[in-house]
Scaffold this active site. Structure first.
Site, mmCIF file in Angstrom:
data_model
loop_
_atom_site.group_PDB
_atom_site.id
_atom_site.type_symbol
_atom_site.label_atom_id
_atom_site.label_comp_id
_atom_site.label_asym_id
_atom_site.label_seq_id
_atom_site.Cartn_x
_atom_site.Cartn_y
_atom_site.Cartn_z
ATOM 1 N N CYS A 134 52.629 -5.944 43.301
ATOM 2 C CA CYS A 134 52.527 -4.570 42.805
ATOM 3 C C CYS A 134 52.468 -4.559 41.269
ATOM 4 C CB CYS A 134 53.674 -3.707 43.333
ATOM 5 S SG CYS A 134 53.388 -1.932 43.155
ATOM 6 N N ASP A 203 62.146 -0.134 43.366
ATOM 7 C CA ASP A 203 62.192 1.337 43.361
ATOM 8 C C ASP A 203 63.616 1.823 43.573
ATOM 9 O OD1 ASP A 203 59.287 0.585 44.272
ATOM 10 O OD2 ASP A 203 59.259 2.573 43.353
#
Ligand code: RUB
Length: 327
Positions: A134, A203
């Site tokens: 990512c 996250d």
């Protein structure tokens, strides 16, 4: 979604919320920064006549932002931090307090990332190759600090379907002068033999040290463990999920199936663009959970932690209880 009794929300707040939902603004730290800036914009925009009406407007704006994406805890943590700074007896005092608090938050966020980067860089040796998944600004801060210490670092960058945020990572690393090899996600295990560290962001981090990050992180972690490659998670303390201390779980966002199909592969399989009654389902989970046993270190601006100890930092920073960002 009804906006009833939410007060007057600034158009720029609506835009920020839409940009977060569509991932125009994305990545946990960037989302937090944008949310804090949006609350300051709401404070500037407000024409509330009483301090109470001002508070109601700010809370409505916070809800609008909060409801965009459920997984990155940096978003509610940012909103809570800014709203808790609201003080004063008049609308103008409250306005100024929110604007100041948002500025402080954004400055601290940047500083935390820089500090974390220096901690993470200490784990990287001259000549190391990292594998990324990512796009994480916290992870990149570690590489940036290592490079500025004069270390030669190379990177194997996973593309990261379906949104291909790995391409952003590749171009950021190139700007740092880091040689990049871009691979499709399926090739990751093969390249682990050439990798010294898997380096990802987060996250949310749960109280037991589980790491919630972009879908595919957990599979990469399992493979890395099997290959003996250490897994390092770069996560500022804003990624710590305080509700998990009281047993709550982290919601995993399910995104629109069109993100998976937008390359046209669906219509190639079925000859039909419309979907619906062709007998298969597309699912698009945006994040997954990596258990602590597959993580070697969580690097924060307060130092590095084995995942099992992260709850100590969580307690220090958040206490035992939490509430909605607007309470
Ligand atoms: C982004 C993602 C990132 C974390 C950390 O997901 O999973 O690894 O948010 O990023 P998405 P940062 O693209 O769906 O937002 O370190 O920049 O906070």
């Amino acid at each position: 979604m009804s906006h009833e009794s939410r007060g007057d929300i600034a158009p720029s707040v609506e835009e920020t919320a839409a940009d977060i939902a569509s991932m125009e603004i994305r990545g946990a730290a960037t989302i937090a920064d944008a949310a804090a800036a949006a609350l300051a914009e709401q404070a500037t925009f407000s024409t509330a006549e009483t301090p109470e009406a001002f508070r109601v407007e700010l809370e409505a704006a916070a809800r609008e932002l909060y409801e965009t994406r459920p997984t990155a805890v940096s978003l509610p943590n940012a909103l809570r931090y800014v709203l808790r700074g609201m003080g004063g007896e008049t609308v103008d005092q409250r306005r100024r307090s929110i604007i100041r608090r948002a500025e402080t938050f954004r400055r601290d966020l940047e500083q935390a990332q820089e500090t974390l980067g220096r901690v993470g860089a200490n784990r990287l040796r001259d000549g190391d190759t990292v594998m990324t998944h990512c796009h994480s600004t916290d992870a990149l801060a570690c590489v940036e600090a290592a490079v500025s210490d004069g270390k030669h670092i190379e990177a194997i960058v996973k593309e990261t379907r379906p949104r291909q945020q790995g391409h952003i990572t590749a171009s950021d690393l190139r700007e740092l002068g880091v040689p990049v090899t871009l691979v499709v996600d399926n090739a990751a295990r093969r390249y682990l033999d050439d990798t010294d560290h898997v380096l990802v962001g987060a996250d949310s981090i749960a109280a037991d040290g589980s790491v919630i990050n972009k879908i595919g992180t957990s599979g990469l972690a399992v493979n890395a463990r099997e290959r003996g490659v250490p897994m390092m998670v770069a996560a500022q303390s804003i990624k710590l999920h305080p509700d998990t201390m009281t047993g709550h779980t982290v919601e995993i966002e399910m995104r629109d199936e069109r993100e998976v199909l937008e390359d046209g592969s669906y219509s190639e399989i079925t000859g039909d663009d419309s979907r619906g009654d062709d007998g298969f389902i597309v699912e698009n989970p945006a994040f997954d959970v990596t258990p602590p046993r597959h993580v070697d270190a969580i690097v924060t601006e307060h130092g590095q932690y084995p995942p099992e100890s992260i709850v100590m930092l969580m307690r220090d920073l958040f206490g035992e209880t939490t509430s909605d960002p607007w309470e």
